[in-house]
Enzyme design. Structure first.
Site, PDB file in Angstrom:
ATOM      1  N   GLU A   1      -1.718  -9.032   3.420  1.00 50.30           N
ATOM      2  CA  GLU A   1      -1.515  -9.634   4.754  1.00 50.30           C
ATOM      3  C   GLU A   1      -2.844  -9.987   5.423  1.00 50.30           C
ATOM      4  OE1 GLU A   1      -0.953  -6.509   3.945  1.00 50.30           O
ATOM      5  OE2 GLU A   1      -1.241  -5.080   5.589  1.00 50.30           O
TER       6      GLU A   1
ATOM      7  N   CYS B   1       0.838  -1.204   0.000  1.00 51.79           N
ATOM      8  CA  CYS B   1       0.000   0.000   0.000  1.00 51.79           C
ATOM      9  C   CYS B   1       0.873   1.255   0.000  1.00 51.79           C
ATOM     10  CB  CYS B   1      -0.979  -0.054   1.177  1.00 51.79           C
ATOM     11  SG  CYS B   1      -2.443   0.944   0.876  1.00 51.79           S
TER      12      CYS B   1
ATOM     13  N   HIS C   1      -3.650  -4.895   0.591  1.00 54.93           N
ATOM     14  CA  HIS C   1      -3.058  -5.414   1.839  1.00 54.93           C
ATOM     15  C   HIS C   1      -3.194  -6.935   1.850  1.00 54.93           C
ATOM     16  CE1 HIS C   1      -2.431  -1.662   4.124  1.00 54.93           C
ATOM     17  NE2 HIS C   1      -3.440  -1.209   3.402  1.00 54.93           N
TER      18      HIS C   1
HETATM   19  N1  GLN Z   1      -1.916   6.754   2.878  1.00 46.49           N
HETATM   20  C1  GLN Z   1      -2.015   5.996   1.687  1.00 46.49           C
HETATM   21  C2  GLN Z   1      -3.370   6.155   1.016  1.00 46.49           C
HETATM   22  O1  GLN Z   1      -4.315   6.550   1.645  1.00 46.49           O
HETATM   23  C3  GLN Z   1      -1.714   4.532   1.937  1.00 46.49           C
HETATM   24  C4  GLN Z   1      -2.702   3.859   2.819  1.00 46.49           C
HETATM   25  C5  GLN Z   1      -2.222   2.549   3.366  1.00 46.49           C
HETATM   26  O2  GLN Z   1      -1.032   2.260   3.299  1.00 46.49           O
HETATM   27  N2  GLN Z   1      -3.106   1.760   3.930  1.00 46.49           N
HETATM   28  O3  GLN Z   1      -3.513   5.865  -0.134  1.00 46.49           O
END
Ligand code: GLN
Length: 560
Positions: free
Chosen positions: A520, A384, A518
């Site tokens: 994970e 992410c 994500h």
């Molecule tokens: N801050 C980034 C976004 O909002 C990444 C978010 C995250 O890593 N969950 O896109």
């Protein structure tokens, strides 16, 4: 068969590991072929965990249907090996929001709306709702964990609701299990039972007599202690269990099975006697205890002093380690402290992982970490935000886009390579600006990610998301021309998000992968996450190559 309910309460202190006990019991029932599900009640007033500080509360776990939940939901999913939905995390905020909306709509027909019965009825209805899965199938056993500690003011309506459920569902279909602390006093070398006695007395004062007790302690509770507690708490001796500290959480199901917890529950709830199939757990624990090798993985994050803030991530690494028969040693690196001088320490790592995150703090350190991994050919996994910083590094240092950044960190950047999409703003009308939950990603054939996921003929894989910003489509061509591989894109969902970047990688690198999702959250012991598994395998190869090289001669000054 009538549905059965096991209510888990906690006593003495919080952070006892009630979630692990609940999940382990779920695993023991699951291993008997029983359809089991789990519900977590959080007595706080927040509607969900999405707005809570990970530093205080631990990670925000995201379900496939896009709910931002307590991290215990993640533990349930991993131990039950099943996907849960938003219905599985009930908070005071949700309950009151629903009751107040009904009251405003006039659904209570001018009654005085009260905690009993209106709030307690709403709680029971929500527990029942969570016991039915998305295919309409009822769980045979529903585990209901009440967060917090008995005696807390805010958990009272929930305790009252579960007390009433014994009458609604029947004595033979309900079981109360109380998890308490059994402290060890080193000065007198004794395990003390008094806190548990008081805690059970408090539970009884709200009308709940536990059927079983699980004692959390540093060391196993001997039989005389268990017998003493049985006597004082009115629980039969075979219903007192000891959950002592274990090196690996995945060893807890078997620890409790050996003491007869599974059999006790079978008898008490009138379930058929079955020998559980615990082979998978035993093999995993065996590998954890006897790995073939070790790898050191650096996690470049913001909440490094609170590992619970990255719980699913560290579990995904454990799963990937087991799949590679390797012990994964984590090195927590505070991104804010990662300045020129300390960057050298990254070279000693077998792999570098930049996890998800929000906000500008530590961002430059993360960009530098991606750069070091890219330049020094150290295996890299960006999750992410981790993928976004890898794109920022690539834009700045390879594609020649000086000053490139995400508009999350620099609203005036000359090259907003990561930016908000208009559709994200559309989502704002629906109460949130995040892309949440399962979204498909279409994987490009011939890429490392495609090989790792081995998707079906449609080349897509589903992963959970929680983010606002995207790789800016205006820069994709430029980044590709500079050599970045876009290995995954969104085929779109409900007409939105078509062609957004889901994953990137570098072809001329042993392993450099970034994903916008994500993965994970979906990783399980029996189904390790493909990018994590590939990352650990690459880290092992990297280590093997490093070992064949002559040791680095450090350029130190002679001070003698
Ligand atoms: N801050 C980034 C976004 O909002 C990444 C978010 C995250 O890593 N969950 O896109």
């Amino acid at each position: 068969m009538e549905q059965k309910y096991i209510f888990i309460t906690g006593g003495v202190v919080s952070s006892l590991g009630k979630g692990i006990v609940t999940s382990s019991l779920g695993a023991l029932l699951r291993a008997r072929g029983i359809r089991v599900t789990a519900v977590k009640i959080d007595p706080y007033i927040n509607v969900d965990a999405g707005t809570m500080r990970p530093y205080e509360h631990g990670e925000v776990f995201v379900t496939a249907d896009g709910a931002e939940t307590d991290l215990d939901i993640g533990t349930y999913e991993r131990f039950l090996n099943s996907d849960l939905s938003r219905a599985h995390n009930i908070t005071t905020g949700q309950v009151y929001q629903a009751v107040i909306s009904k009251e405003r709509r006039g659904e209570y027909l001018a009654q005085t709306v009260q905690v009993i019965p209106h709030v307690t009825d709403e709680i029971q209805a929500r527990i029942d709702q969570a016991s039915i899965d998305s295919r309409g199938q009822h769980a045979e056993v529903v585990l209901v964990e009440v967060g917090g500690t008995v005696g807390d003011i805010e958990s009272l309506p929930f305790l009252e609701a579960i007390r009433q459920m014994r009458f609604a569902k029947g004595f033979g279909n309900t079981l109360y299990l109380h998890v308490t602390l059994l402290p060890f006093l080193s000065t007198s070398q004794e395990l003390k039972t008094k806190p548990t006695q008081h805690s059970v007395a408090t539970l009884r004062s709200v009308g709940i007599q536990p059927d079983a007790i699980v004692l959390r302690s540093e060391r196993p509770a001997p039989e005389d202690i268990r017998d003493k507690l049985a006597l004082f708490t009115n629980v039969e001796p075979s219903g007192v269990f000891s959950s002592y500290n274990s090196e690996h959480i995945y060893a807890v199901p078997e620890m409790l099975e050996q003491q007869g917890l599974g059999r006790f529950v079978e008898k008490r709830l009138g379930l058929e006697k079955v020998t559980p199939e615990l082979g998978g757990w035993q093999r995993a624990v065996h590998t954890l205890r006897h790995p073939n090798s070790e790898v050191s993985i650096g996690i470049i994050g913001k909440y490094v002093a609170m590992p619970d803030a990255y719980l699913s991530l560290t579990e995904a690494l454990v799963h990937a380690g087991i799949a590679n028969k390797a012990q994964v040693n984590l090195r927590w690196v505070n991104a804010e402290e990662l300045i020129e001088d300390s960057l050298a320490q990254l070279s000693e790592l077998d792999g570098i992982l930049v996890p998800g995150g929000f906000g500008v703090r530590g961002i430059e350190g993360k960009v530098q970490a991606a750069k070091v991994a890219r330049e020094q050919h150290i295996p890299f996994l960006g999750i992410c935000l981790g993928m976004q910083v890898a794109v920022i590094d690539y834009a700045r240092h390879v594609a020649g886009l000086a000053g490139a950044n995400s508009t999350e960190f620099d609203a005036y950047t000359p090259h907003p390579v990561i930016d908000l999409m208009p559709e994200q703003l559309e989502l704002a009308d629906m109460g949130g600006t995040m892309r949440l939950g399962n979204w498909p990603m279409k994987l490009k054939q011939g890429t490392r990610l495609h090989e790792l996921y081995t998707p079906g003929s449609d080349d897509t894989a589903l992963e959970r998301h929680r983010h606002r910003y995207e790789v800016n489509p205006k820069y994709v061509q430029q980044l590709e021309q500079a050599g970045l591989t876009i290995s995954g894109t969104t085929p779109g969902m409900k007409g939105r998000g078509v062609g957004l970047v889901e994953a990137i990688e570098l072809a001329d690198h042993p392993f450099f992968v970034g994903v916008q999702s994500h993965p994970e959250f979906g990783s399980r012991l029996a189904r390790p996450s493909p990018p994590f598994k590939g990352f650990i395998a690459a880290a092992l190869s990297h280590q093997a190559i490093n070992l064949t090289l002559p040791p680095l001669t450090l350029n130190t000054q002679d001070v003698s």
